[in-house]
Design a protein around this motif. Structure first.
Motif, PDB file in Angstrom:
ATOM      1  N   LYS A 183       3.697   7.575   2.453  1.00 42.35           N
ATOM      2  CA  LYS A 183       4.202   6.410   3.189  1.00 42.35           C
ATOM      3  C   LYS A 183       3.920   5.126   2.433  1.00 42.35           C
ATOM      4  N   VAL A 184       4.646   4.070   2.812  1.00 44.88           N
ATOM      5  CA  VAL A 184       4.471   2.727   2.253  1.00 44.88           C
ATOM      6  C   VAL A 184       4.166   1.763   3.391  1.00 44.88           C
ATOM      7  N   MET A 185       3.215   0.865   3.172  1.00 42.56           N
ATOM      8  CA  MET A 185       2.912  -0.186   4.144  1.00 42.56           C
ATOM      9  C   MET A 185       2.855  -1.519   3.419  1.00 42.56           C
ATOM     10  N   ILE A 186       3.537  -2.521   3.957  1.00 42.16           N
ATOM     11  CA  ILE A 186       3.555  -3.860   3.371  1.00 42.16           C
ATOM     12  C   ILE A 186       2.741  -4.783   4.261  1.00 42.16           C
ATOM     13  N   LEU A 187       1.722  -5.397   3.697  1.00 38.67           N
ATOM     14  CA  LEU A 187       0.872  -6.305   4.465  1.00 38.67           C
ATOM     15  C   LEU A 187       1.379  -7.719   4.289  1.00 38.67           C
ATOM     16  N   GLU A 188       2.107  -8.190   5.281  1.00 36.64           N
ATOM     17  CA  GLU A 188       2.686  -9.535   5.249  1.00 36.64           C
ATOM     18  C   GLU A 188       2.501 -10.188   6.605  1.00 36.64           C
ATOM     19  N   ARG A 189       2.211 -11.475   6.610  1.00 35.25           N
ATOM     20  CA  ARG A 189       2.142 -12.197   7.868  1.00 35.25           C
ATOM     21  C   ARG A 189       3.528 -12.431   8.441  1.00 35.25           C
ATOM     22  N   ARG A 190       4.482 -12.595   7.563  1.00 35.32           N
ATOM     23  CA  ARG A 190       5.837 -12.881   8.007  1.00 35.32           C
ATOM     24  C   ARG A 190       6.702 -11.653   7.813  1.00 35.32           C
TER      25      ARG A 190
ATOM     26  N   GLU B 152       2.202   1.066  10.856  1.00 34.33           N
ATOM     27  CA  GLU B 152       0.848   1.555  11.083  1.00 34.33           C
ATOM     28  C   GLU B 152       0.732   2.984  10.579  1.00 34.33           C
ATOM     29  N   LEU B 153      -0.486   3.376  10.221  1.00 38.56           N
ATOM     30  CA  LEU B 153      -0.689   4.682   9.610  1.00 38.56           C
ATOM     31  C   LEU B 153      -2.154   5.076   9.759  1.00 38.56           C
ATOM     32  N   LYS B 154      -2.407   6.350   9.959  1.00 38.11           N
ATOM     33  CA  LYS B 154      -3.785   6.840  10.077  1.00 38.11           C
ATOM     34  C   LYS B 154      -4.297   7.219   8.697  1.00 38.11           C
ATOM     35  N   TYR B 155      -5.390   6.584   8.289  1.00 41.93           N
ATOM     36  CA  TYR B 155      -5.958   6.813   6.960  1.00 41.93           C
ATOM     37  C   TYR B 155      -7.455   7.058   7.091  1.00 41.93           C
ATOM     38  N   LEU B 156      -7.907   8.209   6.650  1.00 43.22           N
ATOM     39  CA  LEU B 156      -9.325   8.593   6.712  1.00 43.22           C
ATOM     40  C   LEU B 156      -9.880   8.442   8.130  1.00 43.22           C
TER      41      LEU B 156
ATOM     42  N   LEU C  13       0.847  -1.188   0.000  1.00 42.11           N
ATOM     43  CA  LEU C  13       0.000   0.000   0.000  1.00 42.11           C
ATOM     44  C   LEU C  13       0.886   1.243   0.000  1.00 42.11           C
ATOM     45  N   VAL C  14       0.622   2.143  -0.925  1.00 39.14           N
ATOM     46  CA  VAL C  14       1.377   3.395  -1.013  1.00 39.14           C
ATOM     47  C   VAL C  14       0.396   4.550  -0.819  1.00 39.14           C
ATOM     48  N   PHE C  15       0.598   5.302   0.256  1.00 37.34           N
ATOM     49  CA  PHE C  15      -0.259   6.443   0.578  1.00 37.34           C
ATOM     50  C   PHE C  15       0.436   7.715   0.079  1.00 37.34           C
ATOM     51  N   LEU C  16      -0.186   8.393  -0.868  1.00 41.36           N
ATOM     52  CA  LEU C  16       0.426   9.567  -1.502  1.00 41.36           C
ATOM     53  C   LEU C  16      -0.221  10.850  -0.998  1.00 41.36           C
ATOM     54  N   ASP C  17       0.623  11.817  -0.687  1.00 49.75           N
ATOM     55  CA  ASP C  17       0.157  13.133  -0.244  1.00 49.75           C
ATOM     56  C   ASP C  17       0.592  14.178  -1.260  1.00 49.75           C
TER      57      ASP C  17
ATOM     58  N   ASP D  46      -6.438  12.694  -1.082  1.00 50.10           N
ATOM     59  CA  ASP D  46      -5.760  11.553  -0.462  1.00 50.10           C
ATOM     60  C   ASP D  46      -5.778  10.377  -1.433  1.00 50.10           C
ATOM     61  N   LEU D  47      -4.600   9.989  -1.899  1.00 44.32           N
ATOM     62  CA  LEU D  47      -4.488   8.909  -2.878  1.00 44.32           C
ATOM     63  C   LEU D  47      -3.854   7.687  -2.244  1.00 44.32           C
ATOM     64  N   LEU D  48      -4.458   6.535  -2.505  1.00 47.11           N
ATOM     65  CA  LEU D  48      -3.925   5.262  -2.030  1.00 47.11           C
ATOM     66  C   LEU D  48      -3.768   4.329  -3.222  1.00 47.11           C
ATOM     67  N   LEU D  49      -2.539   3.859  -3.434  1.00 47.72           N
ATOM     68  CA  LEU D  49      -2.247   2.905  -4.496  1.00 47.72           C
ATOM     69  C   LEU D  49      -2.026   1.535  -3.869  1.00 47.72           C
ATOM     70  N   CYS D  50      -2.773   0.545  -4.339  1.00 46.59           N
ATOM     71  CA  CYS D  50      -2.700  -0.815  -3.800  1.00 46.59           C
ATOM     72  C   CYS D  50      -2.115  -1.745  -4.854  1.00 46.59           C
ATOM     73  N   PHE D  51      -0.988  -2.362  -4.533  1.00 50.41           N
ATOM     74  CA  PHE D  51      -0.314  -3.256  -5.468  1.00 50.41           C
ATOM     75  C   PHE D  51      -0.378  -4.680  -4.916  1.00 50.41           C
ATOM     76  N   GLN D  52      -0.724  -5.646  -5.779  1.00 52.63           N
ATOM     77  CA  GLN D  52      -0.802  -7.043  -5.369  1.00 52.63           C
ATOM     78  C   GLN D  52      -0.214  -7.940  -6.443  1.00 52.63           C
ATOM     79  N   GLY D  53       0.493  -8.978  -6.010  1.00 50.61           N
ATOM     80  CA  GLY D  53       1.086  -9.902  -6.966  1.00 50.61           C
ATOM     81  C   GLY D  53       1.713 -11.096  -6.265  1.00 50.61           C
ATOM     82  N   LYS D  54       2.083 -12.102  -7.050  1.00 48.98           N
ATOM     83  CA  LYS D  54       2.661 -13.332  -6.512  1.00 48.98           C
ATOM     84  C   LYS D  54       4.126 -13.155  -6.134  1.00 48.98           C
ATOM     85  N   SER D  55       4.863 -12.442  -6.997  1.00 41.15           N
ATOM     86  CA  SER D  55       6.297 -12.266  -6.777  1.00 41.15           C
ATOM     87  C   SER D  55       6.546 -10.913  -6.128  1.00 41.15           C
ATOM     88  N   PHE D  56       7.174 -10.929  -4.943  1.00 37.33           N
ATOM     89  CA  PHE D  56       7.397  -9.675  -4.230  1.00 37.33           C
ATOM     90  C   PHE D  56       8.398  -8.767  -4.950  1.00 37.33           C
ATOM     91  N   PRO D  57       9.523  -9.271  -5.454  1.00 40.55           N
ATOM     92  CA  PRO D  57      10.437  -8.391  -6.199  1.00 40.55           C
ATOM     93  C   PRO D  57       9.793  -7.781  -7.438  1.00 40.55           C
TER      94      PRO D  57
END
Length: 369
Positions: free
Chosen positions: A249-256, A277-281, A112-116, A208-219
């Protein structure tokens, strides 16, 4: 007194395709963005424009006509949730939750990339707005009035006994009727063009812009995210805007924790901070805080009502993983009652259980026996 006066004036302005200059003069009021900051700081001040009431009425008529036309043509991107009819912050948060759950079910990595945008409303570029409106094929007389509205604008700031007037050449006046709508016009171009990046989903609430990126390969995902950020940086330059790399800011959602971002993401040449952690809306987000024991996104509502079901106190935002006792223990309601700020009648202790080896506050009800 003259019931047709406003009708005659507004129709004349529309016929002459002009927005009177006297309605374009604003008086600026400075309001701190953060109440806790007592030392004056330009970055902490929001400039609110006080405008002519008659001008705002005419502005409302024009914007309503343009908005009706654009809504009818489905002009605005569905991922814009700010200042849009029948949309609110809750819709944006639900969309974010759906994206995160989708990634979890498919075993995808999520970034997740939060753009200001720095001074978004104050730096909106007038030629860019007019160019986008012209391409939207709105009626010519409405376009001409908006063009006139964005010309020869001036503001006056008074501090103490000093006063200064300045001519403007950019910006959507904060406090005007049209400001949010015109901003949505300019940011809509970004939301439409970002659709070309298949790995990216966007959520916008005004600026307030939020870019959400998802994929199988992290690199691979991090490289796609960087490519998208490079495009975003280029887009802002085309519209005379600029991202604030410090607040973005950048946030990575990972269990590990073993997956780290391969090479920090950069924006305008500056590395973006990766946060947990980050405050959003208005909601504090982190990797797992808002998931309850059933793995659902959960936010607690604590409320106090009287005998007539009237709300006396509401506290929203505690994460769903916290127990009932924890919610109560950290609430402002408990603090207010403990400090005696709730005007509760003085208690009279009529019963004492000698076998109860714990301390009960006087404002607690005795358990039923």
């Amino acid at each position: 007194m003259y019931p047709d006066l406003f009708l005659i004036v507004f129709n004349s302005c529309l016929r002459l395709k002009t927005f009177p200059r006297c309605w374009k003069k604003a008086r600026i009021i400075l309001i701190p963005k953060v109440n806790a900051v007592r030392v004056p700081n330009l970055d902490n001040l929001r400039c609110i424009s006080l405008l002519s009431t008659l001008g705002k009425c005419f502005e409302r008529l024009i914007i309503n006509r343009v908005a009706w036309r654009l809504y009818k043509d489905n002009y605005f991107n569905k991922n814009q949730f700010g200042f849009m009819p029948q949309k609110c912050t809750e819709d944006a948060l639900v969309k974010l939750n759906e994206i995160v759950l989708k990634g979890k079910k498919r075993n995808l990595h999520t970034i997740l990339v939060f753009l200001d945008i720095k001074g978004a409303f104050d730096n909106a570029w007038w030629p860019g707005i007019l160019s986008l409106l012209k391409r939207s094929n709105i009626p010519g007389n409405l376009f001409a009035v908006i063009s006139s509205f964005l010309k020869d604008r001036s503001v006056t700031l008074s501090l103490g006994h000093s006063s200064k007037e300045k001519l403007l050449n950019k910006g959507c006046p904060q406090g005007s009727v049209s400001g949010p709508f015109l901003w949505n016009v300019i940011i809509n171009d970004f939301l439409e063009k970002i659709l070309a990046f298949s790995s990216c989903e966007t959520i916008a609430f005004a600026d307030d812009l939020l870019l959400c990126f998802q994929g199988k390969s992290f690199p691979d995902l991090s490289r796609q995210a960087q490519f998208t950020l490079d495009f975003a940086s280029t887009w802002t330059k085309n519209y005379k805007l600029e991202f604030n790399a410090v607040k973005s800011k950048v946030m990575i959602l990972e269990r590990r924790e073993n997956n780290v971002l391969t090479g920090n993401l950069t924006l305008n040449g500056f590395s973006l901070d990766c946060v947990k952690e980050l405050k959003y809306l208005g909601i504090v987000l982190d990797r797992a805080t808002y998931r309850n024991y059933k793995e659902f996104f959960s936010i607690v509502l604590l409320a106090l009502v009287d005998a007539n079901l009237k709300f006396l106190f509401v506290d929203v935002g505690t994460n769903g993983r916290v127990s009932d006792g924890g919610v109560w223990g950290k609430s402002k309601l408990k603090q207010a009652i403990t400090n005696g700020d709730m005007n509760i009648p003085e208690a009279e202790l009529r019963y004492q259980d000698r076998h109860l080896n714990c301390h009960l506050s006087l404002w607690l009800m005795m358990p039923f026996r």
